[in-house]
Design a protein around this motif. Structure first.
Motif, PDB file in Angstrom:
ATOM      1  N   ASN A  92      36.879  16.865  16.685  1.00 35.49           N
ATOM      2  CA  ASN A  92      38.313  17.092  16.580  1.00 35.49           C
ATOM      3  C   ASN A  92      38.984  15.945  15.827  1.00 35.49           C
ATOM      4  OD1 ASN A  92      40.771  18.436  17.166  1.00 35.49           O
ATOM      5  ND2 ASN A  92      41.045  17.306  19.062  1.00 35.49           N
ATOM      6  N   ALA A  93      38.199  14.965  15.396  1.00 34.26           N
ATOM      7  CA  ALA A  93      38.744  13.746  14.794  1.00 34.26           C
ATOM      8  C   ALA A  93      39.222  13.978  13.363  1.00 34.26           C
ATOM      9  CB  ALA A  93      37.693  12.637  14.810  1.00 34.26           C
ATOM     10  N   VAL A  94      40.400  13.443  13.072  1.00 36.90           N
ATOM     11  CA  VAL A  94      40.935  13.474  11.715  1.00 36.90           C
ATOM     12  C   VAL A  94      39.968  12.716  10.812  1.00 36.90           C
ATOM     13  CG1 VAL A  94      42.861  12.758  10.252  1.00 36.90           C
ATOM     14  CG2 VAL A  94      43.303  13.624  12.562  1.00 36.90           C
ATOM     15  N   GLY A  95      39.649  13.299   9.657  1.00 34.31           N
ATOM     16  CA  GLY A  95      38.744  12.671   8.697  1.00 34.31           C
ATOM     17  C   GLY A  95      37.271  12.939   8.929  1.00 34.31           C
ATOM     18  N   SER A  96      36.924  13.667   9.974  1.00 33.66           N
ATOM     19  CA  SER A  96      35.511  13.901  10.294  1.00 33.66           C
ATOM     20  C   SER A  96      34.854  14.946   9.396  1.00 33.66           C
ATOM     21  CB  SER A  96      35.359  14.344  11.754  1.00 33.66           C
ATOM     22  OG  SER A  96      35.930  15.633  11.936  1.00 33.66           O
ATOM     23  N   ASN A  97      35.633  15.818   8.782  1.00 30.45           N
ATOM     24  CA  ASN A  97      35.119  16.952   7.996  1.00 30.45           C
ATOM     25  C   ASN A  97      34.181  17.842   8.812  1.00 30.45           C
ATOM     26  OD1 ASN A  97      36.597  16.150   5.810  1.00 30.45           O
ATOM     27  ND2 ASN A  97      34.866  15.391   4.635  1.00 30.45           N
ATOM     28  N   ALA A  98      34.287  17.749  10.120  1.00 26.91           N
ATOM     29  CA  ALA A  98      33.446  18.556  11.011  1.00 26.91           C
ATOM     30  C   ALA A  98      34.208  19.784  11.492  1.00 26.91           C
ATOM     31  CB  ALA A  98      33.002  17.724  12.210  1.00 26.91           C
ATOM     32  N   THR A  99      33.464  20.781  11.863  1.00 24.02           N
ATOM     33  CA  THR A  99      34.024  21.961  12.492  1.00 24.02           C
ATOM     34  C   THR A  99      34.392  21.620  13.932  1.00 24.02           C
ATOM     35  OG1 THR A  99      32.741  23.425  11.082  1.00 24.02           O
ATOM     36  CG2 THR A  99      33.450  24.329  13.199  1.00 24.02           C
TER      37      THR A  99
END
Length: 177
Positions: A92-99
């Motif tokens: 959920n982290a900003v900048g993670s580029n993760a789903t």
């Protein structure tokens, strides 16, 4: 003999498909029971099963009123979730580029960098509450630089507009693994 084997095979395939569809509709109804109070459009729920490969259909738009699947599609996952066929990290982290997993509600459409797109609001504090800050949206994968998104739910161009029009304005999306 060949004809009989063909008929048996076709019946088996149809049974498996029907059984899988029933399971998907059942899961959609469970999500509606838990999160339906957040939806304006309570007849449509989108499920995204990230336990499946990026190469196969893993997005399902379910019509709860008629107990049927309206649309299936491939859907990308974020590069921060791994550049392999099945994601192995969620954030959920900003900048993670993760789903991010969990339940979302669809908001309004807009035309942006990726063309016709749909804003999402994450409903779960510990899973996807930063969706708006992260600009996590539904969009076409046509203009993407790779088959992995920056955390968005990008779908093949041939499905994007139809999908967005089906689910916009207050339906639920539930992403899980």
């Amino acid at each position: 003999m060949k004809k009989i084997l063909t008929i048996i095979l076709l019946c088996t395939i149809n049974f498996i498909i029907a059984q899988n569809n029933d399971e998907i509709v059942k899961k959609a109804k469970e999500i509606e029971t838990k999160w339906g109070f957040k939806a304006k459009n309570k007849n449509i729920i989108t499920l995204i099963d990230f336990s499946k490969s990026i190469e196969e259909a893993r997005l399902y738009v379910v019509d709860l009123k008629n107990n049927e699947i309206l649309l299936t599609s491939n859907v990308d996952h974020g590069s921060g979730s791994g550049t392999v066929s099945t994601p192995n990290l969620f954030s959920n982290a900003v900048g993670s580029n993760a789903t991010s997993l969990g339940c979302y509600v669809t908001l309004q459409t807009y035309n942006g960098m990726w063309g016709y797109s749909l804003k999402l609001n994450g409903l779960e504090d510990d899973k996807n509450s930063n969706a708006l800050k992260r600009n996590i949206v539904v969009h076409s994968s046509k203009r993407m630089y790779s088959k992995f998104s920056w955390g968005c739910f990008s779908v093949p161009d041939c499905n994007a507009n139809k999908l967005i029009d089906l689910i916009k304005n207050g339906s639920l999306i539930y992403a899980y693994q």
